[in-house]
Design an enzyme around this catalytic site. Structure first.
Site, PDB file in Angstrom:
ATOM      1  N   ASP A  92       0.816  -1.218   0.000  1.00 44.76           N
ATOM      2  CA  ASP A  92       0.000   0.000   0.000  1.00 44.76           C
ATOM      3  C   ASP A  92       0.848   1.266   0.000  1.00 44.76           C
ATOM      4  OD1 ASP A  92      -2.304  -1.481   0.018  1.00 44.76           O
ATOM      5  OD2 ASP A  92      -2.392  -1.565   2.214  1.00 44.76           O
ATOM      6  N   HIS A  95       7.172   1.831  -0.660  1.00 46.78           N
ATOM      7  CA  HIS A  95       8.408   1.069  -0.453  1.00 46.78           C
ATOM      8  C   HIS A  95       8.820   0.285  -1.695  1.00 46.78           C
ATOM      9  CE1 HIS A  95       8.201   1.923   3.827  1.00 46.78           C
ATOM     10  NE2 HIS A  95       9.450   1.542   3.840  1.00 46.78           N
ATOM     11  N   PHE A 120      20.543  -9.793 -11.975  1.00 48.04           N
ATOM     12  CA  PHE A 120      19.339  -9.213 -11.357  1.00 48.04           C
ATOM     13  C   PHE A 120      18.217 -10.256 -11.357  1.00 48.04           C
ATOM     14  CE2 PHE A 120      15.421  -6.631 -11.779  1.00 48.04           C
ATOM     15  CZ  PHE A 120      15.578  -5.716 -10.756  1.00 48.04           C
TER      16      PHE A 120
HETATM   17  N1  RBF Z   1      12.041  -6.739   1.146  1.00 41.35           N
HETATM   18  C1  RBF Z   1      11.794  -7.625   0.155  1.00 41.35           C
HETATM   19  O1  RBF Z   1      12.693  -8.349  -0.265  1.00 41.35           O
HETATM   20  N2  RBF Z   1      10.535  -7.704  -0.418  1.00 41.35           N
HETATM   21  C2  RBF Z   1       9.500  -6.920  -0.014  1.00 41.35           C
HETATM   22  O2  RBF Z   1       8.397  -7.064  -0.543  1.00 41.35           O
HETATM   23  C3  RBF Z   1       9.759  -5.964   1.023  1.00 41.35           C
HETATM   24  N3  RBF Z   1       8.762  -5.132   1.442  1.00 41.35           N
HETATM   25  C4  RBF Z   1       9.028  -4.232   2.398  1.00 41.35           C
HETATM   26  C5  RBF Z   1       8.026  -3.339   2.817  1.00 41.35           C
HETATM   27  C6  RBF Z   1       8.290  -2.419   3.807  1.00 41.35           C
HETATM   28  C7  RBF Z   1       7.203  -1.494   4.236  1.00 41.35           C
HETATM   29  C8  RBF Z   1       9.583  -2.362   4.392  1.00 41.35           C
HETATM   30  C9  RBF Z   1       9.903  -1.342   5.485  1.00 41.35           C
HETATM   31  C10 RBF Z   1      10.576  -3.228   3.989  1.00 41.35           C
HETATM   32  C11 RBF Z   1      10.321  -4.172   2.998  1.00 41.35           C
HETATM   33  N4  RBF Z   1      11.321  -5.050   2.597  1.00 41.35           N
HETATM   34  C12 RBF Z   1      11.056  -5.930   1.587  1.00 41.35           C
HETATM   35  C13 RBF Z   1      12.624  -5.116   3.306  1.00 41.35           C
HETATM   36  C14 RBF Z   1      13.720  -4.276   2.648  1.00 41.35           C
HETATM   37  O3  RBF Z   1      14.207  -4.929   1.478  1.00 41.35           O
HETATM   38  C15 RBF Z   1      14.890  -4.103   3.641  1.00 41.35           C
HETATM   39  O4  RBF Z   1      15.313  -5.364   4.100  1.00 41.35           O
HETATM   40  C16 RBF Z   1      14.538  -3.236   4.830  1.00 41.35           C
HETATM   41  O5  RBF Z   1      13.952  -2.029   4.421  1.00 41.35           O
HETATM   42  C17 RBF Z   1      15.801  -2.931   5.699  1.00 41.35           C
HETATM   43  O6  RBF Z   1      16.771  -2.225   4.918  1.00 41.35           O
END
Ligand code: RBF
Length: 156
Positions: A92, A95, A120
Protein backbone atom coordinates in the site's frame (compact mmCIF):
# COMPACT_ATOMS: atom_id res chain seq x y z
CA UNK A 1 5.26 -24.61 -30.61
CA UNK A 2 4.50 -21.89 -28.10
CA UNK A 3 6.45 -22.29 -24.90
CA UNK A 4 4.33 -22.21 -21.77
CA UNK A 5 7.26 -22.33 -19.39
CA UNK A 6 9.64 -19.45 -20.00
CA UNK A 7 12.44 -21.24 -18.18
CA UNK A 8 12.61 -23.89 -20.89
CA UNK A 9 15.89 -23.18 -22.60
CA UNK A 10 18.33 -24.79 -24.98
CA UNK A 11 20.77 -26.42 -22.57
CA UNK A 12 23.33 -27.00 -25.33
CA UNK A 13 24.05 -23.28 -25.73
CA UNK A 14 24.85 -22.71 -22.05
CA UNK A 15 28.61 -22.64 -21.36
CA UNK A 16 29.98 -25.20 -18.92
CA UNK A 17 30.46 -23.79 -15.44
CA UNK A 18 33.21 -26.21 -14.49
CA UNK A 19 35.83 -23.44 -14.13
CA UNK A 20 33.64 -20.84 -12.44
CA UNK A 21 33.05 -19.79 -8.87
CA UNK A 22 29.73 -18.14 -8.17
CA UNK A 23 27.98 -16.53 -5.23
CA UNK A 24 24.21 -16.51 -4.81
CA UNK A 25 22.85 -13.74 -2.60
CA UNK A 26 19.27 -14.43 -1.50
CA UNK A 27 16.79 -12.17 0.29
CA UNK A 28 14.87 -13.61 3.23
CA UNK A 29 11.73 -11.54 2.67
CA UNK A 30 9.01 -13.60 0.94
CA UNK A 31 11.04 -16.68 1.71
CA UNK A 32 8.57 -19.10 0.14
CA UNK A 33 9.40 -17.44 -3.18
CA UNK A 34 13.10 -16.82 -2.70
CA UNK A 35 13.72 -20.41 -1.54
CA UNK A 36 12.21 -21.61 -4.83
CA UNK A 37 14.34 -19.16 -6.82
CA UNK A 38 17.43 -20.35 -4.95
CA UNK A 39 16.62 -23.99 -5.63
CA UNK A 40 16.17 -23.23 -9.32
CA UNK A 41 19.44 -21.30 -9.57
CA UNK A 42 21.46 -23.79 -7.52
CA UNK A 43 20.24 -26.86 -9.42
CA UNK A 44 20.86 -25.13 -12.74
CA UNK A 45 24.47 -24.31 -11.82
CA UNK A 46 25.07 -27.93 -10.79
CA UNK A 47 23.41 -29.12 -14.00
CA UNK A 48 25.93 -27.05 -15.96
CA UNK A 49 28.91 -28.54 -14.12
CA UNK A 50 29.61 -25.87 -11.53
CA UNK A 51 31.24 -27.67 -8.60
CA UNK A 52 29.27 -27.62 -5.38
CA UNK A 53 32.27 -26.25 -3.49
CA UNK A 54 32.39 -23.35 -5.98
CA UNK A 55 28.89 -22.10 -5.14
CA UNK A 56 28.63 -19.83 -2.13
CA UNK A 57 25.10 -19.10 -0.90
CA UNK A 58 24.53 -16.18 1.47
CA UNK A 59 21.28 -14.73 2.80
CA UNK A 60 20.49 -11.06 3.38
CA UNK A 61 17.44 -9.76 5.28
CA UNK A 62 15.61 -8.10 2.38
CA UNK A 63 16.01 -7.25 -1.28
CA UNK A 64 17.32 -3.80 -0.40
CA UNK A 65 20.40 -5.53 1.07
CA UNK A 66 21.16 -7.47 -2.12
CA UNK A 67 23.44 -4.69 -3.33
CA UNK A 68 25.62 -4.74 -0.22
CA UNK A 69 25.61 -8.53 -0.25
CA UNK A 70 26.84 -8.62 -3.84
CA UNK A 71 29.48 -5.99 -3.11
CA UNK A 72 30.80 -7.92 -0.10
CA UNK A 73 31.01 -11.14 -2.11
CA UNK A 74 33.02 -9.51 -4.87
CA UNK A 75 35.27 -7.64 -2.44
CA UNK A 76 36.40 -10.97 -0.98
CA UNK A 77 37.74 -11.93 -4.39
CA UNK A 78 37.78 -15.24 -6.20
CA UNK A 79 34.16 -14.96 -7.37
CA UNK A 80 33.40 -14.83 -11.12
CA UNK A 81 29.77 -13.74 -10.87
CA UNK A 82 27.07 -13.02 -8.33
CA UNK A 83 23.43 -14.03 -8.71
CA UNK A 84 21.03 -11.91 -6.67
CA UNK A 85 17.60 -13.30 -5.85
CA UNK A 86 14.71 -11.52 -4.18
CA UNK A 87 11.03 -10.80 -4.38
CA UNK A 88 9.38 -7.45 -3.83
CA UNK A 89 5.60 -7.43 -3.77
CA UNK A 90 3.63 -4.23 -4.27
CA UNK A 91 2.05 -3.00 -1.04
CA UNK A 92 0.00 0.00 0.00
CA UNK A 93 2.98 2.32 0.41
CA UNK A 94 5.80 3.45 -1.86
CA UNK A 95 8.41 1.07 -0.45
CA UNK A 96 8.08 -1.08 -3.53
CA UNK A 97 9.29 1.71 -5.83
CA UNK A 98 12.18 2.72 -3.61
CA UNK A 99 13.41 -0.85 -3.09
CA UNK A 100 13.15 -1.85 -6.78
CA UNK A 101 14.86 1.32 -7.95
CA UNK A 102 17.65 1.02 -5.38
CA UNK A 103 18.33 -2.63 -6.21
CA UNK A 104 18.32 -2.25 -9.98
CA UNK A 105 20.66 0.76 -9.84
CA UNK A 106 22.73 -0.71 -7.02
CA UNK A 107 23.44 -4.02 -8.72
CA UNK A 108 24.47 -2.33 -11.94
CA UNK A 109 26.81 -0.09 -9.97
CA UNK A 110 28.40 -3.05 -8.15
CA UNK A 111 28.81 -4.91 -11.43
CA UNK A 112 30.59 -2.01 -13.12
CA UNK A 113 32.71 -1.27 -10.04
CA UNK A 114 34.04 -4.82 -9.78
CA UNK A 115 33.92 -5.54 -13.53
CA UNK A 116 32.04 -8.79 -12.86
CA UNK A 117 28.56 -9.96 -13.81
CA UNK A 118 25.94 -9.28 -11.14
CA UNK A 119 22.67 -10.90 -12.11
CA UNK A 120 19.34 -9.21 -11.36
CA UNK A 121 17.08 -12.03 -10.19
CA UNK A 122 14.56 -9.81 -8.47
CA UNK A 123 10.85 -10.48 -8.89
CA UNK A 124 8.90 -7.22 -8.74
CA UNK A 125 5.26 -8.24 -8.72
CA UNK A 126 1.82 -6.82 -8.03
CA UNK A 127 0.83 -9.77 -5.84
CA UNK A 128 1.88 -13.13 -4.44
CA UNK A 129 0.28 -15.09 -7.30
CA UNK A 130 2.45 -13.34 -9.89
CA UNK A 131 5.48 -14.23 -7.75
CA UNK A 132 4.43 -17.90 -7.43
CA UNK A 133 3.94 -18.04 -11.21
CA UNK A 134 7.59 -17.02 -11.66
CA UNK A 135 9.09 -19.16 -8.90
CA UNK A 136 8.35 -22.57 -10.33
CA UNK A 137 4.84 -21.87 -11.60
CA UNK A 138 3.33 -21.23 -15.00
CA UNK A 139 5.96 -18.67 -15.99
CA UNK A 140 8.89 -20.89 -15.04
CA UNK A 141 11.49 -20.21 -12.41
CA UNK A 142 13.42 -16.97 -12.72
CA UNK A 143 16.17 -18.46 -10.56
CA UNK A 144 16.90 -20.91 -13.38
CA UNK A 145 17.08 -18.05 -15.87
CA UNK A 146 19.34 -16.03 -13.56
CA UNK A 147 21.78 -18.97 -13.35
CA UNK A 148 21.82 -19.42 -17.13
CA UNK A 149 22.47 -15.69 -17.54
CA UNK A 150 25.33 -15.85 -15.04
CA UNK A 151 27.06 -18.67 -16.91
CA UNK A 152 26.67 -16.91 -20.24
CA UNK A 153 28.14 -13.72 -18.78
CA UNK A 154 31.03 -15.60 -17.15
CA UNK A 155 31.95 -16.98 -20.56
CA UNK A 156 32.06 -13.56 -22.25
N1 RBF B 1 12.04 -6.74 1.15
C1 RBF B 1 11.79 -7.62 0.16
O1 RBF B 1 12.69 -8.35 -0.27
N2 RBF B 1 10.54 -7.70 -0.42
C2 RBF B 1 9.50 -6.92 -0.01
O2 RBF B 1 8.40 -7.06 -0.54
C3 RBF B 1 9.76 -5.96 1.02
N3 RBF B 1 8.76 -5.13 1.44
C4 RBF B 1 9.03 -4.23 2.40
C5 RBF B 1 8.03 -3.34 2.82
C6 RBF B 1 8.29 -2.42 3.81
C7 RBF B 1 7.20 -1.49 4.24
C8 RBF B 1 9.58 -2.36 4.39
C9 RBF B 1 9.90 -1.34 5.48
C10 RBF B 1 10.58 -3.23 3.99
C11 RBF B 1 10.32 -4.17 3.00
N4 RBF B 1 11.32 -5.05 2.60
C12 RBF B 1 11.06 -5.93 1.59
C13 RBF B 1 12.62 -5.12 3.31
C14 RBF B 1 13.72 -4.28 2.65
O3 RBF B 1 14.21 -4.93 1.48
C15 RBF B 1 14.89 -4.10 3.64
O4 RBF B 1 15.31 -5.36 4.10
C16 RBF B 1 14.54 -3.24 4.83
O5 RBF B 1 13.95 -2.03 4.42
C17 RBF B 1 15.80 -2.93 5.70
O6 RBF B 1 16.77 -2.22 4.92
Amino acid sequence: MKKTNLSDYDSSVVPSGRDYRLAIVVAEWNREITDALLQGAYDTLLHHEVKEENIKVVHVPGSYELTTGADLMLRRGGIDAVICLGCVIQGDTRHFDFICEAVSQGLMHVSLKHEKPVIFGLLTTNDMQQALDRAGGKHGNKGVEAAVTALKMCAL
